[in-house]
Motif scaffolding. Structure first.
Motif, PDB file in Angstrom:
ATOM      1  N   LEU A  25       0.836  -1.197   0.000  1.00 46.20           N
ATOM      2  CA  LEU A  25       0.000   0.000   0.000  1.00 46.20           C
ATOM      3  C   LEU A  25       0.875   1.253   0.000  1.00 46.20           C
ATOM      4  CD1 LEU A  25      -2.696   1.478   0.198  1.00 46.20           C
ATOM      5  CD2 LEU A  25      -2.612   1.160   2.684  1.00 46.20           C
ATOM      6  N   GLU A  26       1.922   1.272   0.823  1.00 44.48           N
ATOM      7  CA  GLU A  26       2.828   2.411   0.850  1.00 44.48           C
ATOM      8  C   GLU A  26       3.453   2.647  -0.524  1.00 44.48           C
ATOM      9  OE1 GLU A  26       5.747   1.530   3.754  1.00 44.48           O
ATOM     10  OE2 GLU A  26       4.447   1.930   5.477  1.00 44.48           O
ATOM     11  N   MET A  27       3.890   1.571  -1.153  1.00 44.42           N
ATOM     12  CA  MET A  27       4.523   1.691  -2.463  1.00 44.42           C
ATOM     13  C   MET A  27       3.540   2.178  -3.514  1.00 44.42           C
ATOM     14  SD  MET A  27       6.793  -1.822  -2.327  1.00 44.42           S
ATOM     15  CE  MET A  27       7.674  -1.571  -3.876  1.00 44.42           C
ATOM     16  N   THR A  28       2.297   1.740  -3.407  1.00 44.75           N
ATOM     17  CA  THR A  28       1.270   2.172  -4.349  1.00 44.75           C
ATOM     18  C   THR A  28       0.984   3.654  -4.203  1.00 44.75           C
ATOM     19  OG1 THR A  28       0.261  -0.027  -4.315  1.00 44.75           O
ATOM     20  CG2 THR A  28      -1.091   1.778  -5.145  1.00 44.75           C
ATOM     21  N   LEU A  29       0.918   4.138  -2.964  1.00 41.65           N
ATOM     22  CA  LEU A  29       0.661   5.559  -2.724  1.00 41.65           C
ATOM     23  C   LEU A  29       1.855   6.404  -3.171  1.00 41.65           C
ATOM     24  CD1 LEU A  29      -1.081   5.361   0.780  1.00 41.65           C
ATOM     25  CD2 LEU A  29      -2.152   5.774  -1.451  1.00 41.65           C
ATOM     26  N   ASP A  30       3.067   5.897  -2.960  1.00 38.47           N
ATOM     27  CA  ASP A  30       4.246   6.612  -3.449  1.00 38.47           C
ATOM     28  C   ASP A  30       4.225   6.711  -4.979  1.00 38.47           C
ATOM     29  OD1 ASP A  30       5.214   6.969  -0.920  1.00 38.47           O
ATOM     30  OD2 ASP A  30       6.708   5.366  -1.020  1.00 38.47           O
ATOM     31  N   GLU A  31       3.803   5.618  -5.620  1.00 40.40           N
ATOM     32  CA  GLU A  31       3.713   5.605  -7.076  1.00 40.40           C
ATOM     33  C   GLU A  31       2.670   6.609  -7.564  1.00 40.40           C
ATOM     34  OE1 GLU A  31       2.567   2.459 -10.662  1.00 40.40           O
ATOM     35  OE2 GLU A  31       3.081   1.706  -8.667  1.00 40.40           O
ATOM     36  N   LEU A  32       1.563   6.724  -6.840  1.00 40.27           N
ATOM     37  CA  LEU A  32       0.530   7.697  -7.198  1.00 40.27           C
ATOM     38  C   LEU A  32       1.057   9.118  -7.069  1.00 40.27           C
ATOM     39  CD1 LEU A  32      -2.393   8.410  -7.911  1.00 40.27           C
ATOM     40  CD2 LEU A  32      -2.957   8.202  -5.478  1.00 40.27           C
ATOM     41  N   ASP A  33       1.773   9.411  -5.982  1.00 40.45           N
ATOM     42  CA  ASP A  33       2.357  10.743  -5.807  1.00 40.45           C
ATOM     43  C   ASP A  33       3.338  11.056  -6.932  1.00 40.45           C
ATOM     44  OD1 ASP A  33       0.950  11.263  -3.515  1.00 40.45           O
ATOM     45  OD2 ASP A  33       2.560  10.658  -2.147  1.00 40.45           O
ATOM     46  N   ALA A  34       4.173  10.062  -7.274  1.00 43.18           N
ATOM     47  CA  ALA A  34       5.157  10.266  -8.332  1.00 43.18           C
ATOM     48  C   ALA A  34       4.481  10.520  -9.675  1.00 43.18           C
ATOM     49  CB  ALA A  34       6.085   9.058  -8.418  1.00 43.18           C
ATOM     50  N   ALA A  35       3.381   9.806  -9.937  1.00 43.84           N
ATOM     51  CA  ALA A  35       2.657   9.987 -11.200  1.00 43.84           C
ATOM     52  C   ALA A  35       2.070  11.396 -11.286  1.00 43.84           C
ATOM     53  CB  ALA A  35       1.546   8.946 -11.316  1.00 43.84           C
ATOM     54  N   GLY A  65      13.638  22.807 -11.054  1.00 46.17           N
ATOM     55  CA  GLY A  65      12.494  23.593 -10.591  1.00 46.17           C
ATOM     56  C   GLY A  65      11.932  23.078  -9.288  1.00 46.17           C
ATOM     57  N   ASP A  66      12.718  22.270  -8.542  1.00 44.10           N
ATOM     58  CA  ASP A  66      12.290  21.705  -7.268  1.00 44.10           C
ATOM     59  C   ASP A  66      13.296  22.080  -6.191  1.00 44.10           C
ATOM     60  OD1 ASP A  66      10.118  20.286  -8.445  1.00 44.10           O
ATOM     61  OD2 ASP A  66      11.542  18.764  -9.138  1.00 44.10           O
ATOM     62  N   ASP A  67      12.920  21.778  -4.923  1.00 41.03           N
ATOM     63  CA  ASP A  67      13.894  21.882  -3.853  1.00 41.03           C
ATOM     64  C   ASP A  67      14.211  20.479  -3.363  1.00 41.03           C
ATOM     65  OD1 ASP A  67      11.973  21.074  -1.852  1.00 41.03           O
ATOM     66  OD2 ASP A  67      11.175  23.119  -1.918  1.00 41.03           O
ATOM     67  N   ASN A  68      15.155  20.385  -2.460  1.00 40.98           N
ATOM     68  CA  ASN A  68      15.648  19.079  -2.031  1.00 40.98           C
ATOM     69  C   ASN A  68      14.640  18.300  -1.210  1.00 40.98           C
ATOM     70  OD1 ASN A  68      17.464  17.029  -2.011  1.00 40.98           O
ATOM     71  ND2 ASN A  68      19.111  18.176  -1.024  1.00 40.98           N
ATOM     72  N   ASP A  69      13.594  18.967  -0.739  1.00 36.31           N
ATOM     73  CA  ASP A  69      12.579  18.276   0.067  1.00 36.31           C
ATOM     74  C   ASP A  69      11.301  17.987  -0.711  1.00 36.31           C
ATOM     75  OD1 ASP A  69      14.131  18.346   2.397  1.00 36.31           O
ATOM     76  OD2 ASP A  69      13.521  20.418   2.773  1.00 36.31           O
ATOM     77  N   GLY A  70      11.263  18.472  -1.945  1.00 34.29           N
ATOM     78  CA  GLY A  70      10.034  18.287  -2.723  1.00 34.29           C
ATOM     79  C   GLY A  70      10.294  17.504  -3.969  1.00 34.29           C
ATOM     80  N   GLY A  71       9.430  17.741  -4.960  1.00 34.73           N
ATOM     81  CA  GLY A  71       9.607  17.031  -6.213  1.00 34.73           C
ATOM     82  C   GLY A  71       9.152  15.605  -6.127  1.00 34.73           C
ATOM     83  N   MET A  72       9.486  14.843  -7.150  1.00 29.47           N
ATOM     84  CA  MET A  72       9.003  13.473  -7.266  1.00 29.47           C
ATOM     85  C   MET A  72       9.693  12.539  -6.301  1.00 29.47           C
ATOM     86  SD  MET A  72       8.609  13.260 -11.330  1.00 29.47           S
ATOM     87  CE  MET A  72      10.047  14.279 -11.501  1.00 29.47           C
ATOM     88  N   LEU A  73       8.924  11.582  -5.837  1.00 30.91           N
ATOM     89  CA  LEU A  73       9.478  10.580  -4.953  1.00 30.91           C
ATOM     90  C   LEU A  73      10.420   9.675  -5.738  1.00 30.91           C
ATOM     91  CD1 LEU A  73       6.248   9.567  -3.063  1.00 30.91           C
ATOM     92  CD2 LEU A  73       8.043  11.087  -2.261  1.00 30.91           C
ATOM     93  N   ALA A  74      11.493   9.280  -5.086  1.00 32.18           N
ATOM     94  CA  ALA A  74      12.444   8.392  -5.731  1.00 32.18           C
ATOM     95  C   ALA A  74      12.391   7.021  -5.105  1.00 32.18           C
ATOM     96  CB  ALA A  74      13.855   8.972  -5.625  1.00 32.18           C
TER      97      ALA A  74
END
Length: 248
Positions: A134-144, A239-248
């Motif tokens: 579930l955690e991985m799925t939510l991370d994938e959704l945020d990244a998308a 265009g991001d900062d070190n705490d934001g942007g896409m999840l890796a």
């Protein structure tokens, strides 16, 4: 031929390079033993198809090494790359019998696979697996959602920098380090694949990579070995900062 690094991927869970990020990350010893009874490893060469969209999937699993693309084909034959699978990413969906996308190995790749039906049964009795998935799925959704911003609003230079930052952060995560300061990693994508994924032309990708190199944002050894002298500078270019942007 699979390269030596791919051949050398450990087959024991205790030595697994993605253990702390994979679907089994929260598992206790007895749960790992149950997973071990239904797992097997598969190796794919660069360019080889892992699964075609619409095909029946009898396995799920995690990318251990290498990288793959997720591609969707329209009725008229046009294709669009819709995602990347990096080390520790999960392939397949429990409860779904058919693959939703074409999955193609972009580089030599090793997957840790689980027989699908036993895995689905194990999820019912092993909350740690279900919670982590579930955690991985939510991370994938945020990244998308973040990737929609990259494709829809960012400039070509920002797109290239964003993709480089994703790969750099994933590499740092697998090495249990933080993405900061000077970073060194190998780019797992060809420039053609980068162009396809970012919706750019090959010429634009090459031009922007050369510009980032000329401006000192990155250093290149050959076409794939990249040094980022200052990761914060790369994030600024994305265009991001070190705490934001896409999840890796």
């Amino acid at each position: 031929m699979l390269d030596e690094e791919t051949k050398a991927v450990p087959r024991d869970c205790g030595d697994c390079p993605i253990r702390h990020r994979a679907v089994c990350a929260r598992c206790e010893a007895d749960e790992l033993e149950s997973l071990d009874q239904i797992k097997y490893y598969r190796s794919f060469e660069a360019g080889q198809t892992v699964i075609w969209a619409g095909d029946k999937m009898d396995f799920v699993g995690s990318v251990v090494s290498g990288i793959a693309t997720l591609t969707q084909t329209m009725e008229d034959g046009r294709t669009q790359m819709v995602g990347l699978l990096l080390p520790s990413d999960f392939v397949g969906r429990p409860g779904r019998d058919e693959a939703a996308y074409d999955v193609v190995a972009t580089s030599d790749m090793v997957m840790c696979c689980f027989r699908k039906k036993p895995f689905e049964e194990l999820m019912v009795h092993t909350p740690h697996i279900a919670q982590r998935l579930l955690e991985m799925t939510l991370d994938e959704l945020d990244a998308a959602r973040e990737w929609m911003l990259v494709l829809g609003r960012k400039t070509a230079r920002e797109k290239i920098a964003s993709l480089l930052s994703i790969i750099a952060r994933r590499d740092a995560s697998l090495k249990l380090t933080k993405p900061t300061g000077s970073m060194v990693f190998d780019l797992p994508l060809t420039r053609e694949a980068m162009a396809d994924y970012l919706g750019l032309t090959l010429e634009t990708v090459s031009r922007q990579i050369s510009a980032l190199k000329r401006d000192g944002v990155i250093q290149l050894e050959g076409k794939r070995h990249i040094t980022v002298p200052d990761f914060d500078r790369l994030m600024e270019e994305a265009g991001d900062d070190n705490d934001g942007g896409m999840l890796a």
